[in-house]
Structures are given as structure tokens and as C-alpha cells.
Design a protein around this motif. Structure first.
Motif, PDB file in Angstrom:
ATOM      1  N   VAL A 282      -4.546   8.682  18.063  1.00 40.83           N
ATOM      2  CA  VAL A 282      -4.492   7.272  17.650  1.00 40.83           C
ATOM      3  C   VAL A 282      -5.592   6.957  16.638  1.00 40.83           C
ATOM      4  O   VAL A 282      -6.780   7.113  16.929  1.00 40.83           O
ATOM      5  N   GLY A 283      -5.184   6.503  15.469  1.00 43.28           N
ATOM      6  CA  GLY A 283      -6.135   6.035  14.467  1.00 43.28           C
ATOM      7  C   GLY A 283      -6.066   4.517  14.378  1.00 43.28           C
ATOM      8  O   GLY A 283      -5.031   3.918  14.671  1.00 43.28           O
ATOM      9  N   VAL A 284      -7.174   3.885  14.010  1.00 48.89           N
ATOM     10  CA  VAL A 284      -7.168   2.423  13.857  1.00 48.89           C
ATOM     11  C   VAL A 284      -8.060   2.030  12.681  1.00 48.89           C
ATOM     12  O   VAL A 284      -9.154   2.576  12.503  1.00 48.89           O
ATOM     13  N   VAL A 285      -7.551   1.113  11.885  1.00 48.12           N
ATOM     14  CA  VAL A 285      -8.295   0.564  10.742  1.00 48.12           C
ATOM     15  C   VAL A 285      -7.999  -0.937  10.676  1.00 48.12           C
ATOM     16  O   VAL A 285      -7.040  -1.405  11.299  1.00 48.12           O
ATOM     17  N   PRO A 286      -8.801  -1.686   9.918  1.00 48.77           N
ATOM     18  CA  PRO A 286      -8.437  -3.091   9.745  1.00 48.77           C
ATOM     19  C   PRO A 286      -7.057  -3.182   9.079  1.00 48.77           C
ATOM     20  O   PRO A 286      -6.649  -2.260   8.358  1.00 48.77           O
ATOM     21  N   ALA A 287      -6.349  -4.270   9.313  1.00 45.12           N
ATOM     22  CA  ALA A 287      -5.081  -4.473   8.614  1.00 45.12           C
ATOM     23  C   ALA A 287      -5.363  -4.459   7.107  1.00 45.12           C
ATOM     24  O   ALA A 287      -6.408  -4.953   6.671  1.00 45.12           O
ATOM     25  N   PRO A 288      -4.448  -3.885   6.316  1.00 48.94           N
ATOM     26  CA  PRO A 288      -4.729  -3.697   4.878  1.00 48.94           C
ATOM     27  C   PRO A 288      -4.847  -5.002   4.087  1.00 48.94           C
ATOM     28  O   PRO A 288      -4.546  -6.087   4.596  1.00 48.94           O
ATOM     29  N   GLY A 289      -5.265  -4.835   2.834  1.00 51.08           N
ATOM     30  CA  GLY A 289      -5.361  -5.973   1.916  1.00 51.08           C
ATOM     31  C   GLY A 289      -4.289  -5.890   0.842  1.00 51.08           C
ATOM     32  O   GLY A 289      -3.336  -5.119   0.950  1.00 51.08           O
ATOM     33  N   VAL A 290      -4.460  -6.697  -0.190  1.00 52.71           N
ATOM     34  CA  VAL A 290      -3.548  -6.714  -1.333  1.00 52.71           C
ATOM     35  C   VAL A 290      -4.399  -6.516  -2.583  1.00 52.71           C
ATOM     36  O   VAL A 290      -5.405  -7.219  -2.766  1.00 52.71           O
ATOM     37  N   ALA A 291      -4.017  -5.542  -3.420  1.00 52.11           N
ATOM     38  CA  ALA A 291      -4.802  -5.214  -4.629  1.00 52.11           C
ATOM     39  C   ALA A 291      -5.104  -6.481  -5.435  1.00 52.11           C
ATOM     40  O   ALA A 291      -4.208  -7.266  -5.735  1.00 52.11           O
TER      41      ALA A 291
END
Length: 411
Positions: A282-291
Motif C-alpha cells: 500500500v502506497g499513499v500520497v496526498p491527492a494530486p494537483g492540477v498543473a
């Protein structure tokens, strides 16, 4: 003080020719909690048991309902004085304050509490400069990913933007690793609003401007367009339109999703080899952004504990709340919900085994975007839930669905 002494009946009784000490006469309080996400029912019961041992003169009767029933149960019980302590979502203080549902506890909050709790956590329980409880669940949605599936697909790192997420999901689908790599909670419920808000934050949108709905254009429209494209492209699990967070967790734990948006609690549950097929992957990161617009995205999904105005035992209720929200209690149960206390994040007992989650939390919690603060929130949310469903099912174009929601929002 006299009232307290008479209630606990401290004294002795003459029984059978001998003096016998009276047992404590318990004060009973009723507390309403949620039966999903964050702390488990078993954990809340264990915390309460510890409280009862330390406070034998207070009996706490616990009741658990699904999140979807929490608001109405709280409001409907006011007439009968059914609950002393209630769990409430960050979206309800405006309504609860306006309708006199919760007690203003500003005077009860000590300097130690003010300094010790993370500043962002206080936004969970405040409205119009007053505090209506203690923050308890500090939470946002993160992007979880299956490390093994990404590795098999030749993807070296998780996505940093929502467009990258779609690109990576397409690679996974095209390689035949998973038919529908992304899982969301888009049921016609508050869960869908939390996912939508995460995307609105990424696209720099607004819910309300100058007291009027603003989500039907700009970032609000971009967010729904993204959801519809992800759904119609076949990259998103088609059952997402009926999923709540627990459904997403089960699909992800079963190895049937490469990516999933969910709350903190999923990290340690999905890593538990007793119940999960993906433990250790299981990997976890913040929810992505928009360029060009955002680095990460996040919704404020925090919750607090408050005293109802119908409570006849506010002192005992506050004692229970301060125990449940204390640093000692929160650190003990930090594997399902991260503490509200700033210094907890320097405690190895809290961080050990979830360093990856803590790293994501430092970015995600700092970027939490609020759902609209309005006494009309329930009306607005219901209108938006319907609009999202209509757009996902192709019954209306996203712009038309959101225009309809704006008209029916009560604003």
C-alpha cells in the motif's frame, strides 16, 4: 458541589446492624458516534471503557449509526433530549449554531488546548468566532495506490497531477493488469461531495461567492467534468457511482484497484495481512494537483465532539469529551486517525510504521479545503449529490446538472 455530593450519595447506610458504604450512584450520559471510517466501533468502546474506569460515577451509553444517519439522528433527538455528546462533521457547526443544537464551549477551552492542538483542527468546531466542541477526527482524503501494480506497469512513481492519474490508469488498463484501475466513493451521499470537493480544490474552484453559488463554472465545473470523463472512459470502476468509503476500501484491499481516494483509516486497515490481500504493497500520497493551479488537493473531512443543548449533564459530557480528545487517548489510537495534537507528530510511538502516511498528512492536512460554510449546507449538499449522479449517468451535461444544483441549493 452539593448537587454532586447528593447525586453520588457519599455516605454510609445502616444495614443489618453494620454501617455499609454506599456504592456510587452513576450519572448516565448518552453519546452518539459513527459506525464507519476513522476510529472503529471496537476502539470507541475501548476508549469509553478506559474513561469509565477512571470515572466510575459516570456511565456512558454508546450508540453507533452510519455517517449518513448521524445528522438527522442528532437533530431529531433534540426534542427528547436523547444525547449528551454527539459526533459532528465539520460541515454542521453553522447549522447547529444557528439552530441551537450544540453548546458554545469557548469558555471551557483552556490555553493548553489552544496552544497544543494544530491550528487547522480548530476550524472543525468553530463558527462565527465561537467553539462548539473539541476537534476529534483530523482527516482528509489521500490517494492510495498499489505499489505492486504500478511496478508491473513500469510506473516509477505515483501521479502528481490528476491528468497523470488518468494516464497511469490507462497504462495499467492497456497492459491488462486491471480492467478498471480507479475506485471512488461516488454514491449519492456526502461521500461523493468529499471526492468532488477534493477536485474543486485542485482546480482552484469556489462553492460560494458573494453569498451565491459559484460551483457551476470555473473549477467547480472542471471538477465534475473530470469525474465524468474518468467514469465514461472506463478507467473508473463503474460501481463507484454506488460506493461509499468502506466499499472502496474493500475493493482496494482485494487487489481490484490500483488507485483509490479514501480517508486516513484505510492505510493501516489495507496493510493488515489478516484482512487484506495487498498488505505491504500500500502506497499513499496526498491527492494530486492540477498543473499550473495546485501542487496537491485535499478536503477537510474532520469531525468534532460536542455537547447538545438538550443535555442535562453538561459537566459529565465535557469530561468525557476531553478524555476522548486527549493527547494520551489519541496517541494510543493513532493508527486509525491521526492526532489533533501538534507534538504527537514528533512521538515515535505515533509515527512508527506509518511514516509514509505521516509524510502525506503533512502536505494534505495543510491543504485541506472546506466544504461550504452555510446553515443551508444540507440542502446544498443534496442538490450537488443529485447533480453529480445525473452527470455520471449521462442524464445531464455537467454544466446543466450544476446549474440545476445551484438553483436548488437554497442559497
Amino acid at each position: 458541589m452539593l448537587k454532586s455530593i447528593s447525586r453520588t450519595l457519599l455516605g454510609a447506610a445502616f444495614v443489618g446492624g453494620a454501617f455499609m458504604p454506599h456504592a456510587f450512584a452513576e450519572t448516565s450520559i448518552n453519546a452518539l458516534f459513527m459506525a464507519q471510517a476513522a476510529y472503529s466501533e471496537a476502539d470507541v468502546r475501548a476508549m469509553t471503557e478506559a474513561f469509565s474506569k477512571a470515572n466510575p460515577d459516570i456511565k456512558v451509553n454508546l450508540e453507533f449509526v452510519p455517517y449518513e444517519g448521524l445528522h438527522d439522528k442528532t437533530v431529531l433527538a433534540q426534542g427528547s433530549g436523547g444525547y449528551d455528546v454527539v459526533l459532528f462533521d465539520v460541515i454542521w457547526p453553522a447549522e447547529y449554531a444557528s439552530n441551537n443544537v450544540l453548546v458554545d464551549v469557548s469558555a471551557r477551552i483552556t490555553e493548553e488546548m489552544k496552544k497544543g492542538v494544530l491550528p487547522g483542527a480548530w476550524t472543525t468546531v468553530t463558527y462565527d468566532g465561537k467553539s462548539y466542541g473539541m476537534p476529534w477526527i483530523l482527516d482528509t482524503k489521500y490517494l492510495f495506490y498499489n505499489k505492486e501494480i504500478l511496478e508491473k506497469a513500469g510506473i516509477k512513481s505515483p501521479p502528481k497531477t490528476w491528468d497523470e492519474l488518468a494516464e497511469q490508469a490507462k497504462i495499467i488498463k492497456d497492459k491488462g493488469l486491471l480492467a478498471t484501475p480507479i475506485s471512488w466513493s461516488w454514491s449519492q451521499a456526502e461521500a461523493a461531495i468529499c471526492d468532488y470537493t477534493t477536485l474543486v480544490s485542485a482546480y482552484g474552484g469556489d462553492f460560494i461567492k458573494d453569498g451565491k453559488p459559484a460551483f457551476q463554472s470555473g473549477g467547480g465545473l472542471d471538477a465534475l467534468n473530470y469525474m465524468v470523463t474518468s467514469y465514461s472512459s472506463g478507467l473508473t470502476n463503474p460501481n463507484s457511482k454506488e460506493f461509499l468509503e468502506e466499499d472502496v476500501r474493500k475493493v482496494f484491499q482485494n487487489g481490484e484497484a490500483a488507485f483509490a481516494l479514501n480517508w486516513t483509516y484505510m492505510y493501516n486497515m489495507a496493510n493488515d495481512p489478516k484482512d487484506s490481500k495487498v498488505a505491504g504493497k500500500v502506497g499513499v500520497v496526498p491527492a494530486p494537483g492540477v498543473a499550473g493551479k495546485s501542487e496537491v488537493s485535499a478536503v477537510n473531512g474532520s469531525m468534532g465532539l460536542g455537547i447538545t443543548t438538550a443535555s442535562k449533564h453538561p459537566e459529565e459530557a465535557w469530561k468525557f469529551i476531553t478524555f476522548m480528545t486527549s493527547q494520551e487517548t489519541q496517541n494510543q489510537y493513532a493508527k486509525l486517525s491521526l492526532p489533533i495534537w501538534a507534538s504527537s507528530y514528533d512521538d515515535p510511538a505515533v509515527t512508527k510504521g506509518q511514516e509514509e502516511l505521516i509524510a502525506a498528512a503533512k502536505l494534505g492536512l495543510a491543504a485541506m479545503y472546506p466544504r461550504p460554510t452555510t446553515p443551508k449546507y444540507q440542502e446544498l449538499s443534496t442538490a450537488l449529490q443529485q447533480a453529480i449522479q445525473e452527470a455520471l449517468l449521462g442524464q445531464a451535461k455537467p454544466e446543466d446538472a450544476l446549474k440545476g444544483a445551484a438553483e436548488n441549493s437554497g442559497l
